[in-house]
Motif scaffolding. Structure first.
Motif, PDB file in Angstrom:
ATOM      1  N   VAL A 185      50.843  -1.809  15.995  1.00 20.76           N
ATOM      2  CA  VAL A 185      49.701  -2.419  15.308  1.00 20.76           C
ATOM      3  C   VAL A 185      48.477  -1.572  15.596  1.00 20.76           C
ATOM      4  O   VAL A 185      48.406  -0.899  16.642  1.00 20.76           O
ATOM      5  CB  VAL A 185      49.470  -3.869  15.783  1.00 20.76           C
ATOM      6  N   PRO A 186      47.498  -1.560  14.693  1.00 26.63           N
ATOM      7  CA  PRO A 186      46.275  -0.762  14.943  1.00 26.63           C
ATOM      8  C   PRO A 186      45.606  -1.185  16.249  1.00 26.63           C
ATOM      9  O   PRO A 186      45.488  -2.376  16.552  1.00 26.63           O
ATOM     10  CB  PRO A 186      45.403  -1.069  13.725  1.00 26.63           C
ATOM     11  N   ALA A 187      45.197  -0.195  17.024  1.00 27.81           N
ATOM     12  CA  ALA A 187      44.546  -0.467  18.313  1.00 27.81           C
ATOM     13  C   ALA A 187      43.211  -1.144  18.080  1.00 27.81           C
ATOM     14  O   ALA A 187      42.473  -0.803  17.148  1.00 27.81           O
ATOM     15  CB  ALA A 187      44.372   0.828  19.089  1.00 27.81           C
ATOM     16  N   LYS A 188      42.892  -2.106  18.904  1.00 27.95           N
ATOM     17  CA  LYS A 188      41.649  -2.853  18.755  1.00 27.95           C
ATOM     18  C   LYS A 188      40.486  -2.171  19.464  1.00 27.95           C
ATOM     19  O   LYS A 188      39.369  -2.643  19.445  1.00 27.95           O
ATOM     20  CB  LYS A 188      41.835  -4.275  19.300  1.00 27.95           C
ATOM     21  N   SER A 189      40.779  -1.075  20.133  1.00 27.72           N
ATOM     22  CA  SER A 189      39.719  -0.308  20.783  1.00 27.72           C
ATOM     23  C   SER A 189      40.024   1.171  20.574  1.00 27.72           C
ATOM     24  O   SER A 189      41.010   1.540  19.952  1.00 27.72           O
ATOM     25  CB  SER A 189      39.655  -0.639  22.280  1.00 27.72           C
ATOM     26  N   SER A 190      39.198   2.011  21.094  1.00 26.70           N
ATOM     27  CA  SER A 190      39.397   3.445  20.919  1.00 26.70           C
ATOM     28  C   SER A 190      40.577   3.968  21.730  1.00 26.70           C
ATOM     29  O   SER A 190      41.043   5.083  21.500  1.00 26.70           O
ATOM     30  CB  SER A 190      38.124   4.198  21.328  1.00 26.70           C
ATOM     31  N   LEU A 191      41.069   3.199  22.677  1.00 30.66           N
ATOM     32  CA  LEU A 191      42.185   3.603  23.531  1.00 30.66           C
ATOM     33  C   LEU A 191      43.409   2.770  23.203  1.00 30.66           C
ATOM     34  O   LEU A 191      43.383   1.541  23.293  1.00 30.66           O
ATOM     35  CB  LEU A 191      41.808   3.417  25.010  1.00 30.66           C
ATOM     36  N   ASN A 192      44.492   3.463  22.763  1.00 30.54           N
ATOM     37  CA  ASN A 192      45.724   2.724  22.460  1.00 30.54           C
ATOM     38  C   ASN A 192      46.460   2.384  23.743  1.00 30.54           C
ATOM     39  O   ASN A 192      46.311   3.052  24.772  1.00 30.54           O
ATOM     40  CB  ASN A 192      46.625   3.542  21.527  1.00 30.54           C
ATOM     41  N   ARG A 193      47.296   1.347  23.692  1.00 26.72           N
ATOM     42  CA  ARG A 193      48.013   0.893  24.875  1.00 26.72           C
ATOM     43  C   ARG A 193      49.487   0.679  24.540  1.00 26.72           C
ATOM     44  O   ARG A 193      49.849   0.438  23.389  1.00 26.72           O
ATOM     45  CB  ARG A 193      47.398  -0.415  25.408  1.00 26.72           C
ATOM     46  N   VAL A 194      50.318   0.741  25.586  1.00 21.94           N
ATOM     47  CA  VAL A 194      51.757   0.534  25.453  1.00 21.94           C
ATOM     48  C   VAL A 194      52.129  -0.688  26.273  1.00 21.94           C
ATOM     49  O   VAL A 194      51.807  -0.774  27.466  1.00 21.94           O
ATOM     50  CB  VAL A 194      52.549   1.771  25.934  1.00 21.94           C
ATOM     51  N   TYR A 195      52.825  -1.641  25.653  1.00 22.85           N
ATOM     52  CA  TYR A 195      53.247  -2.858  26.325  1.00 22.85           C
ATOM     53  C   TYR A 195      54.767  -2.877  26.397  1.00 22.85           C
ATOM     54  O   TYR A 195      55.451  -2.934  25.366  1.00 22.85           O
ATOM     55  CB  TYR A 195      52.758  -4.098  25.571  1.00 22.85           C
ATOM     56  N   SER A 196      55.307  -2.822  27.593  1.00 23.66           N
ATOM     57  CA  SER A 196      56.761  -2.869  27.777  1.00 23.66           C
ATOM     58  C   SER A 196      57.065  -3.140  29.242  1.00 23.66           C
ATOM     59  O   SER A 196      56.452  -2.546  30.128  1.00 23.66           O
ATOM     60  CB  SER A 196      57.409  -1.542  27.361  1.00 23.66           C
ATOM     61  N   ASP A 197      58.023  -4.052  29.494  1.00 25.59           N
ATOM     62  CA  ASP A 197      58.466  -4.288  30.868  1.00 25.59           C
ATOM     63  C   ASP A 197      59.951  -4.013  31.043  1.00 25.59           C
ATOM     64  O   ASP A 197      60.478  -4.179  32.142  1.00 25.59           O
ATOM     65  CB  ASP A 197      58.139  -5.711  31.317  1.00 25.59           C
ATOM     66  N   LYS A 198      60.636  -3.589  29.987  1.00 26.93           N
ATOM     67  CA  LYS A 198      62.064  -3.286  30.079  1.00 26.93           C
ATOM     68  C   LYS A 198      62.366  -1.797  29.936  1.00 26.93           C
ATOM     69  O   LYS A 198      63.445  -1.348  30.306  1.00 26.93           O
ATOM     70  CB  LYS A 198      62.839  -4.064  29.009  1.00 26.93           C
ATOM     71  N   ILE A 199      61.452  -1.036  29.375  1.00 24.74           N
ATOM     72  CA  ILE A 199      61.550   0.424  29.310  1.00 24.74           C
ATOM     73  C   ILE A 199      60.272   0.994  29.886  1.00 24.74           C
ATOM     74  O   ILE A 199      59.174   0.489  29.611  1.00 24.74           O
ATOM     75  CB  ILE A 199      61.766   0.914  27.855  1.00 24.74           C
ATOM     76  N   ASP A 200      60.382   2.044  30.665  1.00 24.07           N
ATOM     77  CA  ASP A 200      59.220   2.651  31.312  1.00 24.07           C
ATOM     78  C   ASP A 200      58.187   3.054  30.264  1.00 24.07           C
ATOM     79  O   ASP A 200      58.500   3.721  29.272  1.00 24.07           O
ATOM     80  CB  ASP A 200      59.679   3.876  32.115  1.00 24.07           C
TER      81      ASP A 200
END
Length: 472
Positions: free
Chosen positions: A323-338
């Motif tokens: 989804v489009p990042a809500k700020s200038s810095l994109n983030r990765v959300y995952s707890d099952k893959i590094d």
């Protein structure tokens, strides 16, 4: 109260006379060359001590004179637990099991105790001692009755004091010892507060030393921190022979056993259980846990990959969402893959496939809650990300595997034939895999029944039947 430092003495092997210096002849019985060098060591294991508290000084032995011994194993009954332990619990070993509160550590161990006693009911000298510092004897019995377990001959000791436990061990000489949990045990020798670093190291060392001198097995449960690590000093994990983690997936009913350390077996095996009103039960078809059954086709962002967990292959569903990042810095959300692996695969797609991810938040999930660490998932992860970003679904019954290099190459992985065979048996008709080296000439070959791909461009062309756009 700290124990005193050991001192060297010389003891007559005939009469037991002791003196601080060596003599050629014993002054008491007159025997020649009978004085042996001993050490007064209160920390030595009890079976090696003489009645006066001295122990024979241990000397080096040439490797050529050492005889190998098969210690033997005790079957824990459940096939999943036996698999994780590498064939059962090895005698003279210590096993540490960590997990969050309420996950079922006590249930697993009381079921294990019941199965062990059932298999050894004809041996009159076989005993199991269950030590609890967290529950009363009536609570333990109530759990056994609720689970319909036959544990009438099991000995129960509810105490937190190490000295009481050691006295019970010496009097009963059990073949299986269960400590639930090691964080509750304390000794007056190391203070009065349970759970401190010194208490954990001291109490665990005393208990491990006891089983090492006898044909017994020690099971210890341990608390974990909020980060999922076993609480206490890391040296506690070094002291034991096997370290097992007990985890749950997104569905609260399922439990996973992983061996982080195992001196007597593989650390790659995984045990899968389901928790119900009858306790922990073996899952008949574990492969069904990691694939979502859908009636209306596969949505965008879903990819399948065959992965190895010890000696078994599972086809796992990798789910991606961008989804489009809500700020200038994109983030990765995952707890099952590094998350570092996800960022690396996304960077390769952006560089080699011309698809921008730097302005997207990336969400990654694995169906069934299994944690994936091997590099064989790279190609499937890249395909899921491409599918999620372009909103183009991957064709049904397609399984993808391969390692992705920074140059965009799809590299071979181990045991490709076994992975592809398992995927076929589960109904995946389209298999995509890297080419493999084979033969003395090092020639390339396509895996049987699979479409070979060399790089990320050929992977996307094969899966999506479309050319890569270089537009960023």
């Amino acid at each position: 109260m700290a124990k005193k430092k050991g001192s060297i003495v010389y003891k007559c092997s005939s009469c037991g006379y002791t003196q601080p210096g060596w003599l050629g002849r014993c002054p008491q019985c007159g025997e020649w060359n009978s004085l042996e060098e001993c050490i007064s060591d209160p920390n030595a294991a009890m079976p090696s001590l003489h009645a006066d508290g001295t122990a024979v000084k241990i000397k080096p032995v040439p490797m050529s004179k050492i005889q190998m011994q098969d210690e033997g194993r005790i079957s824990t009954g459940d096939v999943e637990f036996v698999r994780v332990l590498g064939g059962g619990a090895t005698l003279r070993s210590a096993i540490l099991i960590g997990g969050e509160p309420g996950i079922g550590k006590s249930t697993l161990l009381i079921q294990t105790a019941s199965e062990i006693m059932k298999q050894n009911k004809t041996a009159s000298s076989f005993r199991v001692l269950y030590v609890s510092g967290e529950e009363s004897a009536s609570q333990i019995k109530a759990r056994a009755v609720r689970l319909s377990l036959s544990v009438e001959s099991m000995e129960i000791l509810c105490t937190m004091r190490l000295e009481d436990i050691l006295d019970a061990l010496d009097s009963l000489n059990p073949s299986v010892v269960i400590i639930d949990s090691i964080q509750t045990v304390y000794s007056v020798q190391a203070g009065l507060v349970p759970g401190t670093v010194n208490q954990l190291k001291y109490c665990a060392n005393e208990l491990i030393g006891w089983v090492k001198e006898r044909k017994s097995v020690l099971f210890m449960t341990a608390h974990i921190t909020k980060d999922g690590m076993i609480a206490g000093p890391k040296s506690l994990e070094h002291m034991v022979d096997t370290v097992i983690t007990f985890e749950r997936n997104n569905n609260d009913d399922y439990r996973f056993l992983h061996a982080l350390k195992n001196r007597f077996g593989s650390v790659n095996e995984m045990g899968i259980f389901v928790m119900d009103s009858n306790g922990l039960q073996t899952v008949d078809d574990p492969s069904s846990l990691f694939i979502t059954k859908r009636k209306n086709g596969i949505p965008a962002g879903i990819a399948y990959v065959p992965v190895f967990e010890g000696s078994r292959v599972f086809v796992v569903e990798v789910q991606a969402l961008t989804v489009p990042a809500k700020s200038s810095l994109n983030r990765v959300y995952s707890d099952k893959i590094d998350t570092a692996r996800i960022s690396r695969v996304a960077a390769v797609l952006e560089k080699r496939a011309g698809l921008r991810f730097s302005d997207q938040d990336i969400y990654i999930n694995v169906a069934g809650g299994i944690r994936l660490t091997e590099s064989a998932i790279d190609a499937a992860l890249a395909t899921a990300l491409y599918s999620a970003r372009t909103d183009i679904a991957i064709p049904e019954h397609t399984a993808i595997l391969g390692e992705l290099s920074l140059a965009g190459e799809i590299r071979p992985v181990t045991k490709i034939k076994e992975r592809l065979k398992a995927a076929k048996e589960m109904g995946f008709s389209t298999l995509i895999a890297p080419e493999t080296e084979h033969g003395a000439t090092g020639s390339k070959a396509t895996s049987d029944g699979a479409t070979s791909v060399e790089d990320i461009q050929s992977l996307i062309r094969t899966v999506f039947k479309t050319a890569i756009s270089k537009k960023k």
